[in-house]
Design an enzyme around this catalytic site. Sequence first.
Site, PDB file in Angstrom:
ATOM      1  N   ASP A 329       0.855  -1.184   0.000  1.00 27.91           N
ATOM      2  CA  ASP A 329       0.000   0.000   0.000  1.00 27.91           C
ATOM      3  C   ASP A 329       0.886   1.228   0.000  1.00 27.91           C
ATOM      4  O   ASP A 329       2.040   1.146   0.410  1.00 27.91           O
ATOM      5  CB  ASP A 329      -0.800   0.051   1.311  1.00 27.91           C
ATOM      6  CG  ASP A 329      -2.015  -0.830   1.261  1.00 27.91           C
ATOM      7  OD1 ASP A 329      -2.406  -1.221   0.170  1.00 27.91           O
ATOM      8  OD2 ASP A 329      -2.559  -1.131   2.346  1.00 27.91           O
ATOM      9  N   ASP A 655      -5.164  -3.333   4.533  1.00 31.37           N
ATOM     10  CA  ASP A 655      -5.665  -2.836   5.821  1.00 31.37           C
ATOM     11  C   ASP A 655      -7.186  -2.968   5.928  1.00 31.37           C
ATOM     12  O   ASP A 655      -7.696  -3.468   6.905  1.00 31.37           O
ATOM     13  CB  ASP A 655      -5.197  -1.405   6.104  1.00 31.37           C
ATOM     14  CG  ASP A 655      -5.326  -0.491   4.893  1.00 31.37           C
ATOM     15  OD1 ASP A 655      -6.023  -0.869   3.937  1.00 31.37           O
ATOM     16  OD2 ASP A 655      -4.744   0.598   4.905  1.00 31.37           O
ATOM     17  N   ASP A 659      -9.700  -5.990   1.800  1.00 32.56           N
ATOM     18  CA  ASP A 659      -8.372  -6.456   1.379  1.00 32.56           C
ATOM     19  C   ASP A 659      -8.131  -7.891   1.803  1.00 32.56           C
ATOM     20  O   ASP A 659      -7.208  -8.545   1.325  1.00 32.56           O
ATOM     21  CB  ASP A 659      -7.268  -5.590   2.007  1.00 32.56           C
ATOM     22  CG  ASP A 659      -7.249  -4.195   1.426  1.00 32.56           C
ATOM     23  OD1 ASP A 659      -7.770  -4.033   0.321  1.00 32.56           O
ATOM     24  OD2 ASP A 659      -6.703  -3.290   2.084  1.00 32.56           O
TER      25      ASP A 659
END
Length: 935
Positions: A329, A655, A659
């Site tokens: 990310d 997170d 996901d």
Amino acid sequence: MEGKAWHQLTEDELAKSLATDIKGGIAPEEAERRLNEHGPNELAERQGESPIKLFINQFKDFMVLVLVGATVVSGLLGEMLDALTIIAIILINGVLGFLQEYRAERSLKALKELSAPSAKVMRNGALVIVPAKELVPGDLVLLESGDRVPADLRLIESNQCTIEEAALTGESVPVAKHAAAIGSPELALGDRKNCAYLGTMVTRGTAKGIVIKTGMATEMGHIANLIQQTEESETPLQRRLEQLGKILIVLALALTVVVVLAGVLHGQPIYDMFLAGVSLAVAAIPEGLPAIVTIALALGVQRMIKRRAIVRKLPSVETLGCASVICSDKTGTLTQNKMTVTRLWIGGRQVDVSGEGYEPTGQFLSGGKPVEVKGDAGLRRLTQIAALCNNAELATEERSDEAKRKKAAKEAEAAGSTPWNVKGDPTEGALLVLAGKSGVSRSSLEALYPRVKEFPFDAERKRMSVMVAHQGGNLICTKGAPDMLIERCSYVLWDGNVVPFTGTLRTKVLQANEAMASDALRVLGFAYRDVRAHEQCDNEDQAENGLIFIGLAGMIDPPRREVFEAIVKCRQAGIKTVMITGDHRTTAEAIARTIGILPKDGKAMSGADVGLMTDEQLDKTSDDVYVYARVSPEHKLRIVQSLQRQGHVVAMTGDGVNDAPAVKAADIGIAMGITGTDVTKEASSLVLADDNFASIVAAVEEGRGIYENIRKFIRYLLASNVGEILTMFLAMMAGLPLPLIPIQILWVNLVTDGLPAMALGVDQAESDLMRHKPRSAKENIFARRLGWKIISRGVLIGVCTLAAFVLTLGGMSGDGAQLVHAQTVAFATLVLAQLIHVFDCRSSRSIFHRRFFENKFLVLAVLSSLLLMLAVLYVEPLQPIFKTVPLSLRDWALVFVAAGIPTFLMGIGSVWGSSRRRRKSGRISYGNAARPAVR
Ligand code: ATP
């Protein structure tokens, strides 16, 4: 109230029956009292092995039992001293084995505690995060999407909240929850829509609930015994080693039988040969291997914790070392997640915002001149929405003690920051700071515009809205990713007037968005509208429609400092780093270029592009793509799978609740410790305590190190065992007397093999650990010439020990004092050869490639083994037990030469071999790779 079920109660009845405050929860002292009364909010766990059982298990090994039997017989036959010593050695061995396993088990338990869930509760009106096990009936709990429900709750507020209750009801479709009382008393669990149950998952929205039951009293508690499963904690390597162990047992036993038979045929007494054979079998069987592997893994895992990476599933430690792609990310992992709004764009005008960090002081400047927010309709609206459409809280450090507060402020000032901090999403925190700079706070605005409803942010829509009440009507306030927001807008606020949002104006907005993004700013758009009387506004589709667009806010989010170096490290280690972000493509590209992820010829792609591609098309491109932007969680899953189809071992961070599938599908699923949801954490194998990309790289490094250490001690233990067996085997085949007596063999097994092997398990990594390509996940543990190293070194040790024995014996036979003398020399040679060899095992090249004193544990282990050997040789009361005699200087010269020859020969061999190999193929070396400057 009397006799009513929980789901039938009104708010007041609920508050009364649980003696709690619906707004502020209970007081901390009361929580403590209730915790004592009700006990911790935990499901009773099945007990692990008790220490006593663990200890007894150490003696269950078949060969150990045979040895005990043989010793008892020898004791009965009058060899009392021998028998006692052997029993003592077996006991010490057992204690050591027990300590190893006990420690391994304890550290695994500690790991579990570390990843234990927490809960957000209100105590005395303040939001606190407590370990879920400290929840008590009456606690007011806040839930949001991605949370695992921490206890049984009766909901008192629900904002589009849906909960998946499959664990309890078997129904996998999430249930929409509400907060109103339900009349009928008898309801199936799945129909109690105003309750939430321990262990179920919030899939959308937010909610508040009062704890009604905790621990074993919960619905989950009732079925806890049914659902308890033991977590898979064995790694593939452990399983393979167990199989290998079995093969080695058969091999060692077969050789032992040959040794015993050969000895008997050559006239050795049957009883002596039997005891020697059993001792040899006990020594040669690497029964300690699985335990040492577990310790190496467990200790490695603890080192990882120090480097902020918490391993949830042990097998991932191994996989970590094989990672060839890390998908990370952006926000918070590669960047600091410390946002500051620096630029606004409203109705064609750029407004700069001054001020740093979270302190809400700064100016609004247009063309360098201050702008008065009050007199500027667009600016005023934008900052108002920034504060209203917001769930974060901005506060100064809470310090009860004034002196402490002052000290904290001083420290913060010295460190260049302020004592202001944000509770909640940093993006929203930055917007509160922006609003603060314009003179408004969330609480003051919410007094004027009380919130009626919330349509929470989700990673698919990339928007969030609230409905607020004002002057008898309602207002929708929305913020979100500009490209996704303008689809929902029909008007725009331009120069103080609401005008239709024409194509030209839309293009202007998009251009402004692009310009901000190319400066690496994270951009959010803002919109609002009035709700017409009697208009239905029950879901986000109805609410987020026909909005009036106001403007854009661009915030900086600086890269984490340590990320630059970590990315270089990855490149050197042959690991590709891929940025996967929900943010705008241009912003993502700008940041990816700055931190060195995106090479000149590397591609960036958007989630929409991924959506349009078939799996085959994606497979063809995924190797060249370094940045995926505006990605929604489902794309993440496809990206992981595509990379895996290319043969990559993929580490993937996540997170949000959505996901979880991608995190689960990845070879190494990584969840964020700070911002990650419970659901993602549960799907992950690794949790980053600090959400930091550099910690992933550290974990990969540790993963590689642990694997190499396991190889090191396998190399040491097996080569030592080969040496021991071969000494005996060759002697018996050649018709020589026994070169080592049973007690000496057991002693070698205990002292020489035990401690130094453990010390290798915690050895420092070689300096080029992160300059190799990742190893293949299918690699055999004996790959890269390890098998050859073990056999060749074992043979050399065996031959040299035997040579020293024969030379001292002065011929092919001998007895009495001469034999004892020769056996002592053989014993000393074997021990010394192994203790020198242990230093060899530290390097994949040769002993000369490592600093000698680097591994202090090893030096200590070797010194203590040496001292114990000298004690056996020179302490008089021990001599008759171990059948040793003191050695002369001449003997020692022979011992040193014989013990040193294997290392000498192998050292020369490997220096020569590796220089030849390097000339031929060349290891990958990025020795002088340019390191991007740290900003
Ligand atoms: P990463 O996936 O790298 O962590 P991210 O945090 O940028 O990236 P998301 O949180 O999915 O990804 O955000 C995607 C977009 O949604 C952002 O670019 C922003 O425009 C918008 N956004 C983010 N947070 C909010 C929020 N709290 N409210 C409204 N919109 C938001």
